[in-house]
Design a protein around this motif. Structure first.
Motif, mmCIF file in Angstrom:
data_model
loop_
_atom_site.group_PDB
_atom_site.id
_atom_site.type_symbol
_atom_site.label_atom_id
_atom_site.label_comp_id
_atom_site.label_asym_id
_atom_site.label_seq_id
_atom_site.Cartn_x
_atom_site.Cartn_y
_atom_site.Cartn_z
ATOM 1 N N GLY A 65 0.783 -1.229 0.000
ATOM 2 C CA GLY A 65 0.000 0.000 0.000
ATOM 3 C C GLY A 65 0.807 1.267 0.000
ATOM 4 O O GLY A 65 0.292 2.327 0.348
ATOM 5 N N GLN A 66 2.086 1.227 -0.392
ATOM 6 C CA GLN A 66 2.871 2.462 -0.390
ATOM 7 C C GLN A 66 2.519 3.360 -1.556
ATOM 8 O O GLN A 66 2.405 4.571 -1.418
ATOM 9 N N VAL A 91 1.315 -1.896 -14.076
ATOM 10 C CA VAL A 91 1.549 -2.942 -13.074
ATOM 11 C C VAL A 91 3.046 -3.133 -12.847
ATOM 12 O O VAL A 91 3.524 -3.188 -11.707
ATOM 13 N N LEU A 92 3.816 -3.246 -13.934
ATOM 14 C CA LEU A 92 5.252 -3.438 -13.818
ATOM 15 C C LEU A 92 5.898 -2.290 -13.057
ATOM 16 O O LEU A 92 6.747 -2.503 -12.175
ATOM 17 N N VAL A 93 5.498 -1.075 -13.394
ATOM 18 C CA VAL A 93 6.086 0.104 -12.755
ATOM 19 C C VAL A 93 5.701 0.155 -11.278
ATOM 20 O O VAL A 93 6.544 0.424 -10.412
ATOM 21 N N THR A 94 4.445 -0.120 -10.971
ATOM 22 C CA THR A 94 3.994 -0.082 -9.577
ATOM 23 C C THR A 94 4.731 -1.119 -8.748
ATOM 24 O O THR A 94 5.156 -0.847 -7.614
ATOM 25 N N GLU A 95 4.890 -2.335 -9.287
ATOM 26 C CA GLU A 95 5.615 -3.383 -8.558
ATOM 27 C C GLU A 95 7.040 -2.940 -8.234
ATOM 28 O O GLU A 95 7.521 -3.113 -7.108
ATOM 29 N N GLN A 96 7.721 -2.369 -9.226
ATOM 30 C CA GLN A 96 9.108 -1.981 -9.000
ATOM 31 C C GLN A 96 9.209 -0.767 -8.082
ATOM 32 O O GLN A 96 10.151 -0.657 -7.291
ATOM 33 N N LEU A 97 8.236 0.138 -8.180
ATOM 34 C CA LEU A 97 8.229 1.283 -7.278
ATOM 35 C C LEU A 97 8.012 0.846 -5.834
ATOM 36 O O LEU A 97 8.618 1.397 -4.906
ATOM 37 N N VAL A 178 4.235 10.001 -8.500
ATOM 38 C CA VAL A 178 3.835 8.874 -7.658
ATOM 39 C C VAL A 178 3.158 9.418 -6.409
ATOM 40 O O VAL A 178 3.802 10.092 -5.588
ATOM 41 N N LYS A 179 1.877 9.149 -6.291
ATOM 42 C CA LYS A 179 1.130 9.568 -5.110
ATOM 43 C C LYS A 179 1.281 8.482 -4.054
ATOM 44 O O LYS A 179 0.924 7.323 -4.286
ATOM 45 N N LEU A 180 1.804 8.859 -2.891
ATOM 46 C CA LEU A 180 2.090 7.898 -1.838
ATOM 47 C C LEU A 180 1.001 7.894 -0.774
ATOM 48 O O LEU A 180 0.325 8.903 -0.547
ATOM 49 N N ALA A 181 0.839 6.765 -0.137
ATOM 50 C CA ALA A 181 -0.159 6.623 0.924
ATOM 51 C C ALA A 181 0.348 7.255 2.223
ATOM 52 O O ALA A 181 1.532 7.557 2.369
ATOM 53 N N GLY A 182 -0.575 7.441 3.148
ATOM 54 C CA GLY A 182 -0.204 7.918 4.476
ATOM 55 C C GLY A 182 0.224 9.357 4.548
ATOM 56 O O GLY A 182 0.937 9.765 5.482
ATOM 57 N N ASP A 186 4.308 13.542 -2.582
ATOM 58 C CA ASP A 186 4.419 12.918 -3.895
ATOM 59 C C ASP A 186 5.883 12.885 -4.327
ATOM 60 O O ASP A 186 6.701 13.701 -3.892
ATOM 61 N N THR A 187 6.188 11.946 -5.206
ATOM 62 C CA THR A 187 7.552 11.839 -5.711
ATOM 63 C C THR A 187 7.515 11.601 -7.208
ATOM 64 O O THR A 187 6.442 11.467 -7.801
ATOM 65 N N GLU A 188 8.669 11.562 -7.830
ATOM 66 C CA GLU A 188 8.773 11.461 -9.283
ATOM 67 C C GLU A 188 9.399 10.134 -9.685
ATOM 68 O O GLU A 188 10.245 9.594 -8.973
ATOM 69 N N ALA A 189 8.985 9.626 -10.841
ATOM 70 C CA ALA A 189 9.601 8.421 -11.389
ATOM 71 C C ALA A 189 9.643 8.523 -12.911
ATOM 72 O O ALA A 189 8.722 9.059 -13.531
ATOM 73 N N VAL A 190 10.709 8.034 -13.473
ATOM 74 C CA VAL A 190 10.867 7.942 -14.931
ATOM 75 C C VAL A 190 11.233 6.504 -15.244
ATOM 76 O O VAL A 190 12.088 5.906 -14.580
ATOM 77 N N VAL A 191 10.572 5.946 -16.241
ATOM 78 C CA VAL A 191 10.755 4.534 -16.582
ATOM 79 C C VAL A 191 11.171 4.421 -18.041
ATOM 80 O O VAL A 191 10.621 5.120 -18.908
ATOM 81 N N VAL A 192 12.120 3.553 -18.311
ATOM 82 C CA VAL A 192 12.560 3.313 -19.684
ATOM 83 C C VAL A 192 12.531 1.821 -19.942
ATOM 84 O O VAL A 192 12.787 1.014 -19.050
ATOM 85 N N SER A 193 12.187 1.448 -21.165
ATOM 86 C CA SER A 193 12.128 0.036 -21.515
ATOM 87 C C SER A 193 13.533 -0.549 -21.618
ATOM 88 O O SER A 193 14.442 0.067 -22.182
ATOM 89 N N SER A 194 13.695 -1.744 -21.089
ATOM 90 C CA SER A 194 14.997 -2.419 -21.164
ATOM 91 C C SER A 194 15.353 -2.818 -22.586
ATOM 92 O O SER A 194 16.512 -3.113 -22.886
ATOM 93 N N GLU A 195 14.357 -2.838 -23.487
ATOM 94 C CA GLU A 195 14.597 -3.240 -24.872
ATOM 95 C C GLU A 195 14.894 -2.054 -25.785
ATOM 96 O O GLU A 195 15.161 -2.229 -26.965
ATOM 97 N N THR A 196 14.833 -0.841 -25.258
ATOM 98 C CA THR A 196 15.055 0.345 -26.087
ATOM 99 C C THR A 196 16.538 0.496 -26.399
ATOM 100 O O THR A 196 17.363 0.484 -25.481
ATOM 101 N N PRO A 197 16.919 0.652 -27.667
ATOM 102 C CA PRO A 197 18.331 0.861 -28.008
ATOM 103 C C PRO A 197 18.899 2.082 -27.296
ATOM 104 O O PRO A 197 18.164 3.017 -26.959
ATOM 105 N N PHE A 198 20.207 2.084 -27.106
ATOM 106 C CA PHE A 198 20.846 3.098 -26.279
ATOM 107 C C PHE A 198 20.511 4.520 -26.725
ATOM 108 O O PHE A 198 20.157 5.372 -25.902
#
Length: 360
Positions: A65-66, A91-97, A178-182, A186-198
């Motif tokens: 619940g974070q 889902v992937l991003v939330t799990e890793q966050l 990212v909206k946090l509980a409790g 709020d905080t920030e996140a940036v996500v990049v695909s592992s398959e994206t060329p450099f």
């Protein structure tokens, strides 16, 4: 919170409530699924396990619940992405966050200060304004004009969580608040695909950074996507620096020089051509001729690609999360089995790194 996570996981799987109910073991009704998602009822432990198995998500994801919500989510994606793809990415991003926040909580780290401090712009109405915002952020962060060795390292140093995830095929990356509980800030996140060329990975990170600074556009000159593209190009390749490297008002540019510049700044050849046009090194007509002839195939096949571990690419990997896990393990704040789960690596590998190569 459980209801929101269950709904997101069900959308990721592309299932209706009735379809999920019919596949779950032990059996459960569609009405029960509806009540779970509405927060009116909680499943038994057996049903909870069955839902997680059918939806292929962890119980940690369903019950943690974070992370209350991902807000202002901006995807860099192909136009044919589906709602199912988007849900899977979230889902992937939330799990890793959740894992990221868990290790920060264990280490009792203080929240990072706002890295933008009033530099955000609700709307922009011209490309010149976009350029000014990119230059202003570089100045605020005291980056000078030289190429940025690692976009990932830069963002992590500013307290922005960078996550490399196995995103659906059509996604290059995303940015979100990212909206946090409790009542946590709020905080920030940036996500990049592992398959994206450099080359595209660096540009994607700068593009998603633009979404944290610019919220929208007004007027007819630009739309949001064009603004983000220009922000990324200006942030990675400052106009003043490029003019010093390549000169201005030139008739054309050779292939060899273009490749040198793309390797020098760490962006794709197509993006480099467009940047040369935008700052006035070569004319728009010359760039149009290039894309009609020798550069026509570059949008699909990158010329002289920057390989993994070569040049800037050697530094373009998230490091902070893993280093925090090893720090917590070194301070004996949790067991190796938890470190293995957080890092998604075999326990034997973790134990070997704890012992070192010379352990008996």
């Amino acid at each position: 919170m459980f209801g929101q996570r269950l709904r997101l996981a069900r959308k990721k799987a592309g299932l209706s409530m009735r379809e999920l109910a019919s596949r779950t073991s032990p059996p459960v009704s569609a009405q029960a699924i509806s009540k779970y998602e509405a927060g009116k009822m909680m499943p038994s432990s057996r049903v909870l396990v069955g839902l997680g198995q059918e939806l292929e998500v962890s119980l940690d994801f369903l019950m943690s619940g974070q992370v209350e919500a991902l807000e202002a989510v901006e995807f860099r994606k192909h136009s044919r992405t589906s709602a199912k793809d988007r849900a899977r990415a979230e889902v992937l991003v939330t799990e890793q966050l959740e894992s990221y926040l868990a290790i920060e909580h264990i280490l009792d780290l203080e929240p990072a200060p706002d890295p933008f401090q009033g530099l955000r712009s609700l709307v922009v109405q011209s490309l010149d304004q976009v350029e000014s915002l990119a230059d202003g952020l570089r100045e605020h962060w005291d980056l000078g004009l030289d190429p940025i060795p690692s976009m990932t390292g830069l963002l992590e140093s500013k307290g922005i969580r960078v996550i490399e995830a196995d995103l659906p095929e059509r996604f290059h990356g995303l940015a979100c608040t990212v909206k946090l509980a409790g009542g946590e800030p709020d905080t920030e996140a940036v996500v990049v695909s592992s398959e994206t060329p450099f080359e595209f990975r660096r540009f994607t990170l700068a593009h998603e950074l633009g979404h944290r600074v610019i919220r929208g556009t007004v007027g007819s000159e630009i739309n949001v996507e064009r603004a983000m593209q220009r922000f990324a190009a200006a942030f990675l390749v400052p106009a003043e620096h490029l003019l010093g490297q390549a000169g201005s008002n030139r008739y054309g540019i050779t292939y060899g020089e273009l490749v040198r510049l793309k390797h020098f700044y760490g962006i794709s050849a197509s993006a480099m051509l467009l940047r040369l046009r935008d700052v006035g090194v070569v004319s728009a007509a010359a760039v149009e001729r290039a894309f009609r002839s020798y550069a026509r195939a570059w949008r699909k096949d990158e010329p002289d690609p920057i390989d993994e571990g070569q040049g800037w690419a050697a530094f373009e990997k998230p490091q902070r999360f893993e280093s925090l896990v090893w720090r917590g393990l070194g301070e004996q704040l949790f067991a190796p089995v938890r470190a293995a789960r957080l890092l998604k690596r075999p326990l034997s590998d973790i134990e070997q790194e704890i012992r070192g190569p010379y352990a008996a």
